[in-house]
Design an enzyme around this catalytic site. Structure first.
Site, PDB file in Angstrom:
ATOM      1  N   LYS A  93       0.863  -1.182   0.000  1.00  0.00           N
ATOM      2  CA  LYS A  93       0.000   0.000   0.000  1.00  0.00           C
ATOM      3  C   LYS A  93       0.893   1.224   0.000  1.00  0.00           C
ATOM      4  O   LYS A  93       1.845   1.314   0.774  1.00  0.00           O
ATOM      5  CB  LYS A  93      -0.871  -0.016   1.278  1.00  0.00           C
ATOM      6  CG  LYS A  93      -1.865   1.111   1.348  1.00  0.00           C
ATOM      7  CD  LYS A  93      -3.196   0.729   0.736  1.00  0.00           C
ATOM      8  CE  LYS A  93      -4.053   1.931   0.380  1.00  0.00           C
ATOM      9  NZ  LYS A  93      -3.735   2.566  -0.919  1.00  0.00           N
ATOM     10  N   LYS A 129       5.478   2.050  -2.976  1.00  0.00           N
ATOM     11  CA  LYS A 129       5.305   3.373  -3.572  1.00  0.00           C
ATOM     12  C   LYS A 129       5.532   3.237  -5.063  1.00  0.00           C
ATOM     13  O   LYS A 129       6.218   2.308  -5.502  1.00  0.00           O
ATOM     14  CB  LYS A 129       6.319   4.356  -2.975  1.00  0.00           C
ATOM     15  CG  LYS A 129       5.950   5.806  -3.159  1.00  0.00           C
ATOM     16  CD  LYS A 129       4.957   6.277  -2.120  1.00  0.00           C
ATOM     17  CE  LYS A 129       4.471   7.683  -2.415  1.00  0.00           C
ATOM     18  NZ  LYS A 129       3.656   8.238  -1.327  1.00  0.00           N
ATOM     19  N   ASP A 169      -0.543  10.747  -4.638  1.00  0.00           N
ATOM     20  CA  ASP A 169       0.558  11.457  -3.982  1.00  0.00           C
ATOM     21  C   ASP A 169       0.723  12.733  -4.806  1.00  0.00           C
ATOM     22  O   ASP A 169      -0.219  13.154  -5.490  1.00  0.00           O
ATOM     23  CB  ASP A 169       1.837  10.597  -3.968  1.00  0.00           C
ATOM     24  CG  ASP A 169       2.940  11.172  -3.075  1.00  0.00           C
ATOM     25  OD1 ASP A 169       2.852  11.040  -1.855  1.00  0.00           O
ATOM     26  OD2 ASP A 169       3.883  11.788  -3.610  1.00  0.00           O
TER      27      ASP A 169
HETATM   28  P1  NDP Z   1       0.053  17.868  -4.416  1.00  0.00           P
HETATM   29  O1  NDP Z   1       0.556  17.541  -5.755  1.00  0.00           O
HETATM   30  O2  NDP Z   1      -1.418  17.996  -4.187  1.00  0.00           O
HETATM   31  O3  NDP Z   1       0.714  19.225  -3.895  1.00  0.00           O
HETATM   32  C1  NDP Z   1       2.093  19.367  -3.777  1.00  0.00           C
HETATM   33  C2  NDP Z   1       2.416  20.791  -3.365  1.00  0.00           C
HETATM   34  O4  NDP Z   1       3.804  20.887  -3.100  1.00  0.00           O
HETATM   35  C3  NDP Z   1       2.131  21.809  -4.455  1.00  0.00           C
HETATM   36  O5  NDP Z   1       1.827  23.050  -3.893  1.00  0.00           O
HETATM   37  C4  NDP Z   1       3.465  21.866  -5.205  1.00  0.00           C
HETATM   38  O6  NDP Z   1       3.701  23.078  -5.911  1.00  0.00           O
HETATM   39  C5  NDP Z   1       4.446  21.726  -4.056  1.00  0.00           C
HETATM   40  N1  NDP Z   1       5.670  21.062  -4.539  1.00  0.00           N
HETATM   41  C6  NDP Z   1       5.763  19.810  -5.054  1.00  0.00           C
HETATM   42  N2  NDP Z   1       7.021  19.546  -5.433  1.00  0.00           N
HETATM   43  C7  NDP Z   1       7.715  20.648  -5.144  1.00  0.00           C
HETATM   44  C8  NDP Z   1       9.071  21.008  -5.296  1.00  0.00           C
HETATM   45  N3  NDP Z   1       9.959  20.145  -5.828  1.00  0.00           N
HETATM   46  N4  NDP Z   1       9.452  22.226  -4.868  1.00  0.00           N
HETATM   47  C9  NDP Z   1       8.554  23.096  -4.324  1.00  0.00           C
HETATM   48  N5  NDP Z   1       7.248  22.817  -4.180  1.00  0.00           N
HETATM   49  C10 NDP Z   1       6.848  21.616  -4.566  1.00  0.00           C
HETATM   50  O7  NDP Z   1       0.698  16.763  -3.449  1.00  0.00           O
HETATM   51  P2  NDP Z   1       0.246  16.332  -1.983  1.00  0.00           P
HETATM   52  O8  NDP Z   1      -0.303  17.499  -1.255  1.00  0.00           O
HETATM   53  O9  NDP Z   1      -0.568  15.102  -2.121  1.00  0.00           O
HETATM   54  O10 NDP Z   1       1.640  15.883  -1.341  1.00  0.00           O
HETATM   55  C11 NDP Z   1       2.491  16.782  -0.611  1.00  0.00           C
HETATM   56  C12 NDP Z   1       3.448  16.005   0.260  1.00  0.00           C
HETATM   57  O11 NDP Z   1       2.709  15.199   1.193  1.00  0.00           O
HETATM   58  C13 NDP Z   1       4.373  15.021  -0.476  1.00  0.00           C
HETATM   59  O12 NDP Z   1       5.608  14.939   0.209  1.00  0.00           O
HETATM   60  C14 NDP Z   1       3.637  13.687  -0.324  1.00  0.00           C
HETATM   61  O13 NDP Z   1       4.495  12.586  -0.462  1.00  0.00           O
HETATM   62  C15 NDP Z   1       3.112  13.835   1.091  1.00  0.00           C
HETATM   63  N6  NDP Z   1       1.991  12.962   1.440  1.00  0.00           N
HETATM   64  C16 NDP Z   1       0.820  13.019   0.733  1.00  0.00           C
HETATM   65  C17 NDP Z   1      -0.233  12.221   1.091  1.00  0.00           C
HETATM   66  C18 NDP Z   1      -1.570  12.339   0.442  1.00  0.00           C
HETATM   67  O14 NDP Z   1      -2.533  11.744   0.962  1.00  0.00           O
HETATM   68  N7  NDP Z   1      -1.726  13.088  -0.633  1.00  0.00           N
HETATM   69  C19 NDP Z   1      -0.105  11.214   2.171  1.00  0.00           C
HETATM   70  C20 NDP Z   1       1.133  11.292   2.910  1.00  0.00           C
HETATM   71  C21 NDP Z   1       2.138  12.124   2.510  1.00  0.00           C
HETATM   72  P3  NDP Z   1       3.567  23.075  -7.524  1.00  0.00           P
HETATM   73  O15 NDP Z   1       2.117  22.860  -7.800  1.00  0.00           O
HETATM   74  O16 NDP Z   1       4.073  24.414  -7.929  1.00  0.00           O
HETATM   75  O17 NDP Z   1       4.445  21.950  -8.004  1.00  0.00           O
END
Ligand code: NDP
Length: 448
Positions: A93, A129, A169
């Site tokens: 998962k 993953k 993700d």
């Molecule tokens: P989204 O794609 O919805 O959002 C990601 C956000 O982070 C956006 O604002 C994006 O900006 C920014 N971002 C991504 N990559 C970069 C980068 N290299 N530099 C600067 N900003 C960045 O993703 P999530 O909200 O789902 O995920 C965010 C984090 O949470 C990740 O680390 C993910 O692994 C973790 N996570 C997510 C879960 C989930 O349920 N979704 C569960 C557990 C952990 P932009 O749009 O400009 O790229």
């Protein structure tokens, strides 16, 4: 014989040698191994069974070509990954990440973390993953659909309700999950709801899954604050990112009485002293898929800082919710100097090792992602439960379960940190709880 620090160092060096260039994977392994000496002393059988060496080697790694056609008819080639890391506690998962920065090492670090995170939830799920270097940003819905169909055409043979259950993700939300599920159904001729989580509630998705990671991270931080007689009420907070996790982190902080003054995307930071307007962020990011800079056009008293760091803004609570290694040693120092008392990681491994050390030395509350953001995968497991029983729970019931799970994860991490002589060290607590649950099952299953 129990193994000591020196042998652990040797195991780590072997991991580095066998996985060259995978720096994020090395970083994630090191962080876990550094905290395990006390547990290996308490349970010498883990060393006898070479649990650490086995846990650092994925059970299976799948890498595949993803060919698709863009809207101009041009052929595009991306690379797909699924790393099935450990399945002793349940089917694999873990989410799928679509982002141009994705390499095998990225997926391995995330998959490795996922093993312990999933164990911490107490739910029957193993760790995995996946993802691709495909960038959905700027692509039409049709292009995203064609990419997802091609991706699933290969991946479907490795999935199944009892085998491997991906979720979203970075770059993978309800739209992508819809296209992936549609193609899985078509390839297999099975309406196997529980093969993907994060689905729309109209066709088998759990209510609260969208909110779960952000809400869960805030619940965890709230529990940490309580250990020092504090709460979110009246606290100034900053949240990095403006995606799924960031949006619902902001929502729950507001509900608990905090004020969020800044958020960001990869282009820059929005600072809004009277408080970020969440409806605007949702409209820009969830509906219009626009840049966060547009927020400042709509709110004249907000400031957009192109290329800025959200960690420069003074706050009491910081919630990194964007991506890995987004908060380095300098940023950590600035946060501590500016009066930050708690950091809760919504993202995976957002703080560099130096940043973590600075938080720990300053004795501020620090929640590592594998504990703080486990609410997302826990609610995915609740989605699987609902799918298996062909049931759909109410928002209130599901959120109550999420809250209980996060409170329990906090309790287990905190009590373990006390038991092993480092009260309030949530890194140690989370690693030991997660590792012990997986290691016990690995010993019980024999050499597989
Ligand atoms: P989204 O794609 O919805 O959002 C990601 C956000 O982070 C956006 O604002 C994006 O900006 C920014 N971002 C991504 N990559 C970069 C980068 N290299 N530099 C600067 N900003 C960045 O993703 P999530 O909200 O789902 O995920 C965010 C984090 O949470 C990740 O680390 C993910 O692994 C973790 N996570 C997510 C879960 C989930 O349920 N979704 C569960 C557990 C952990 P932009 O749009 O400009 O790229």
């Amino acid at each position: 014989m129990p193994i000591g620090r020196e042998q652990i160092e040797q195991i780590y060096e072997q991991v580095v040698r066998r996985n060259p260039g995978e720096l994020e994977f090395h970083q994630a392994v090191k962080e876990v191994l550094e905290t395990l000496t006390p547990v290996l002393t308490k349970y010498p059988q883990f060393a006898e069974h070479k649990i650490i060496q086995r846990i650092c080697e994925p059970e299976r790694q799948i890498i595949f070509r993803v060919p698709w056609q863009d809207d101009r008819g041009e052929v595009q080639i991306n690379r797909g990954f699924r790393v099935q890391f450990n399945s002793v506690l349940g089917p694999y998962k873990g989410g799928l990440r679509f982002h141009p920065s994705v390499l095998l090492g990225t997926i391995k670090f995330l998959g490795f973390e996922q093993i312990f995170k999933n164990a911490l939830t107490g739910m029957p799920i193993g760790g995995a993953k996946g993802g691709s270097d495909f960038d959905p940003k700027g692509r039409s819905d049709d292009e995203v659909m064609r990419f997802c169909q091609s991706f699933m055409t290969e991946l479907h043979r490795h999935l199944g309700e009892y085998t491997d259950v991906p979720a979203g993700d970075i770059g993978v939300g309800a739209r992508e999950i819809g296209y992936l599920f549609g193609q899985y159904k078509r390839m297999t001729n099975r309406y196997e709801s529980a093969v993907l989580t994060g689905k729309s509630p109209h066709w088998g998705g759990a209510l609260v899954r969208k909110e779960a990671t952000g809400y869960g991270a805030v619940y965890f931080v709230d529990e940490m604050l309580k250990t020092r007689g504090e709460s979110f009420e009246g606290k100034v907070c900053v949240v990095s990112g403006s995606g799924n996790v960031a949006i619902y982190t902001i929502e729950k902080i507001l509900e608990l009485g905090g004020r969020v003054v800044a958020c960001s995307d990869s282009g820059g930071v929005i600072y809004h002293e009277r408080g970020i307007d969440l409806d605007t962020v949702k409209q820009l990011k969830e509906v219009e898929r626009k840049r966060i800079s547009v927020y400042a056009d709509l709110h004249k008293d907000a400031k957009y800082i192109p290329g800025g760091s959200v960690w420069d803004i003074p706050c009491q609570v910081a919630m990194p919710s964007a991506t890995q290694n987004e908060l380095d040693g300098d940023a950590a120092r600035r946060l501590v100097t500016n009066g930050c008392i708690a950091v809760g990681e919504g993202a995976n491994m957002p703080t560099t090792p130096e940043g973590v050390r600075i938080f720990q030395e300053a004795k501020i509350l620090y929640a590592p992602g594998k504990a703080a953001n486990a609410g997302g995968v826990a609610t995915s497991a609740l989605e699987m439960q609902q799918n298996a029983s062909r049931d759909a729970w109410s928002f209130e019931h599901t959120e109550r379960r999420l809250h209980e799970i996060m409170t329990e994860i906090h309790r287990a991490c905190y009590e373990t940190s006390v038991e092993f002589g480092s009260p309030g060290n949530y890194v140690l607590g989370a690693n030991i709880v997660g590792f012990t649950r997986v290691a016990e099952a690995m010993v019980a299953f024999g050499l597989i």
